[in-house]
Scaffold this motif. Structure first.
Motif, PDB file in Angstrom:
ATOM      1  N   ALA A  54       0.160   6.041  -6.984  1.00 23.12           N
ATOM      2  CA  ALA A  54      -1.179   6.566  -7.251  1.00 23.12           C
ATOM      3  C   ALA A  54      -1.186   8.091  -7.232  1.00 23.12           C
ATOM      4  O   ALA A  54      -1.842   8.732  -8.066  1.00 23.12           O
ATOM      5  N   PHE A  55      -0.464   8.698  -6.287  1.00 20.44           N
ATOM      6  CA  PHE A  55      -0.365  10.160  -6.242  1.00 20.44           C
ATOM      7  C   PHE A  55       0.233  10.687  -7.555  1.00 20.44           C
ATOM      8  O   PHE A  55      -0.207  11.695  -8.099  1.00 20.44           O
ATOM      9  N   SER A  85       2.186   1.772  -3.389  1.00 18.97           N
ATOM     10  CA  SER A  85       1.073   1.967  -4.313  1.00 18.97           C
ATOM     11  C   SER A  85       0.501   3.371  -4.188  1.00 18.97           C
ATOM     12  O   SER A  85       0.111   3.988  -5.190  1.00 18.97           O
ATOM     13  N   LEU A  86       0.451   3.896  -2.964  1.00 23.89           N
ATOM     14  CA  LEU A  86      -0.047   5.258  -2.759  1.00 23.89           C
ATOM     15  C   LEU A  86       0.858   6.286  -3.431  1.00 23.89           C
ATOM     16  O   LEU A  86       0.383   7.243  -4.049  1.00 23.89           O
ATOM     17  N   SER A 140      -7.161   6.036  -8.096  1.00 26.40           N
ATOM     18  CA  SER A 140      -6.616   7.372  -8.352  1.00 26.40           C
ATOM     19  C   SER A 140      -7.082   7.876  -9.718  1.00 26.40           C
ATOM     20  O   SER A 140      -7.340   9.072  -9.895  1.00 26.40           O
ATOM     21  N   THR A 199      -5.242   0.432  -6.547  1.00 22.42           N
ATOM     22  CA  THR A 199      -4.980   1.758  -5.980  1.00 22.42           C
ATOM     23  C   THR A 199      -4.846   2.793  -7.084  1.00 22.42           C
ATOM     24  O   THR A 199      -5.391   3.902  -6.992  1.00 22.42           O
ATOM     25  N   ILE A 254       5.543   9.840   2.704  1.00 21.80           N
ATOM     26  CA  ILE A 254       5.206   8.415   2.818  1.00 21.80           C
ATOM     27  C   ILE A 254       6.445   7.554   2.608  1.00 21.80           C
ATOM     28  O   ILE A 254       6.687   6.582   3.330  1.00 21.80           O
ATOM     29  N   ILE A 279       0.797  -1.221   0.000  1.00 18.42           N
ATOM     30  CA  ILE A 279       0.000   0.000   0.000  1.00 18.42           C
ATOM     31  C   ILE A 279       0.836   1.281   0.000  1.00 18.42           C
ATOM     32  O   ILE A 279       0.556   2.192  -0.793  1.00 18.42           O
TER      33      ILE A 279
END
Length: 453
Positions: A18-19, A14-15, A143, A139, A177, A11
């Protein structure tokens, strides 16, 4: 390997991805219309503004992958995020199409997509890799959905520049992150004897070549769709641009729902090629439906296209990572991703000319012919389901040289050691070996070198 949470491993990375995808695509629903309204615009400049980021992705993806193999994934991801943030800032402050293009080129220069995919592949076992890529794909799909919903709304209310400011903020969030929630990739020592030819293997491997072509074609059709959909709906069917989200939301939801069963069928049933082929056939149907003079026929084509595109996403990078040697993963996925971004650039550039001068019919004819040739080429792709891994917990004093005896075991493809967890990963051909035969060979020839298996 230790039974760590797949979600926890996947995650955070992936975030970050995705951002980044959100930032690149939140402007897509309006970018072609926005670029067309700028002074000095031309079909070429509009295409570059839409797909120019992909050109710098092509240039920098492979070097980023190579550097991540050499200096570590996390450092290179941080570098890419900084470059992406600077590009977003320039886009937000641009006042003409040339500055906008410069910013988009810099956004693309932060080419970390392949590095993140390689790092996820490092952190999870091969058997869980498709699931991990599906989590990453899901994810990213969310997005996409958020970008396609928020893009038309925020762009109309606050102006297109607000979308790039939002992207800049998200890039900074990605750096946070990365610093606090992403672990270092495991230290790996490799068996180079089992992978003689080194990096030439990446360029000569037939399966990697087919996967590179597949990524090129898939991404070119995606960018082509994003180019023509808003123009056709707004200029052809006179839909208000603030209503575009009403098409993109159901399309994205259907794509997301299709992604999960596609990943399961590919992974559990070993039907990777069938899933890829099904997605290609859906592209054919989609572009034929987009020929309709009726808005609902065109929208049906958009829905079908998103389903076809989405069922490819969870398996393509997983497949590419399986055809390369472990120590070449970053570079191989970097090349694979570069072909995808090259496709994005070509799709935007060529699609703009085709749509401008020949219309939707010429685009559909080109797409249909290309897709059928693509399916034929896909028939030569080997099914990777025959490759299996055996995980051997090692004693602390074991080195890679101790495992050289494995070269005598016919059917062994490669092996390497995860130093963080002191586990040897032995990849073998299940057509030539069984797990029991691997186990028996190890117990007979490596006594005292491993813990209980």
């Amino acid at each position: 390997m230790k039974n760590k949470s797949l979600i926890k491993q996947t995650i955070p990375l992936s975030l970050i991805l995705a951002f980044r995808f959100f930032g690149l695509f939140v402007v897509m629903p309006l970018l072609s219309l926005y670029a067309l309204s700028m002074e000095g615009m031309s079909s070429i400049l509009v295409g570059i503004a839409i797909g120019g980021y992909a050109l710098t992705q092509v240039i920098f993806q492979v070097p980023f992958g190579f550097l991540s193999d050499k200096f570590g994934r996390k450092k290179i991801i941080a570098l890419g995020l900084v470059v992406f943030a600077v590009g977003s800032l320039i886009c937000a402050m641009s006042e003409d199409i040339y500055t906008l293009i410069l910013g988009r080129l810099l956004q693309g220069a932060g080419a970390i997509g392949g590095v993140i995919s390689a790092m996820i592949a490092d952190l999870v076992t091969e058997e869980k890799r498709t699931k991990a890529m599906a989590v990453m794909g899901g994810t990213i799909s969310l997005s996409f959905t958020a970008a396609l919903i928020l893009g038309p709304i925020l762009g109309v209310v606050y102006g297109e520049a607000s979308l790039f400011w939002l992207t800049f903020i998200l890039a900074l969030g990605g750096i946070i992150i990365l610093a606090f929630f992403v672990p270092e990739a495991p230290k790996i020592t490799y068996n180079f004897q089992a992978s003689s030819n080194h990096y030439s293997h990446i360029f000569k491997n037939k399966n990697l070549q087919i996967m590179n072509l597949t990524n090129f074609l898939q991404k070119s059709l995606m960018t082509l769709a994003f180019l023509i959909i808003p123009i056709a709906l707004v200029k052809g069917f006179e839909m208000p641009k603030e209503d575009l989200y009403q098409v993109y939301i159901p399309a994205s939801i259907l794509g997301f729902l299709a992604m999960i069963p596609a990943a399961i069928i590919a992974e559990k049933k070993g039907k990777f090629k069938s899933v890829l082929g099904s997605g290609i056939l859906l592209f054919v149907v989609a572009y034929l439906l987009m020929l309709s003079a009726n808005v609902w026929g065109f929208v049906s084509g958009v829905l079908v296209f998103f389903i076809g595109f989405s069922i490819h996403e969870p398996i393509m990078q997983s497949l590419a990572s399986r055809y390369c040697k472990a120590h070449q993963k970053g570079s191989a996925i970097g090349i694979f991703t570069s072909f995808g971004y090259l496709g994005s650039f070509v799709g935007a550039l060529v699609g703009g000319h085709l749509y401008d001068y020949f219309g939707m019919l010429s685009i559909s004819v080109v797409v249909v012919i290309t897709c059928f040739i693509w399916i034929v080429v896909l028939g030569f792709l080997a099914n990777p389901a025959f490759q299996k891994n055996f995980y051997l917990p090692l004693c602390d004093n074991v080195t890679n040289e101790d495992l050289e005896i494995l070269v005598e075991l016919r059917g062994t493809l490669e092996w390497y050691i995860n130093e963080n967890e002191r586990i040897a990963i032995i990849k073998y051909d299940k057509h030539l070996l069984t797990e029991e035969e691997v186990r028996d060979f190890i117990e007979q020839n490596l006594k005292g070198k491993f813990k209980e298996i």
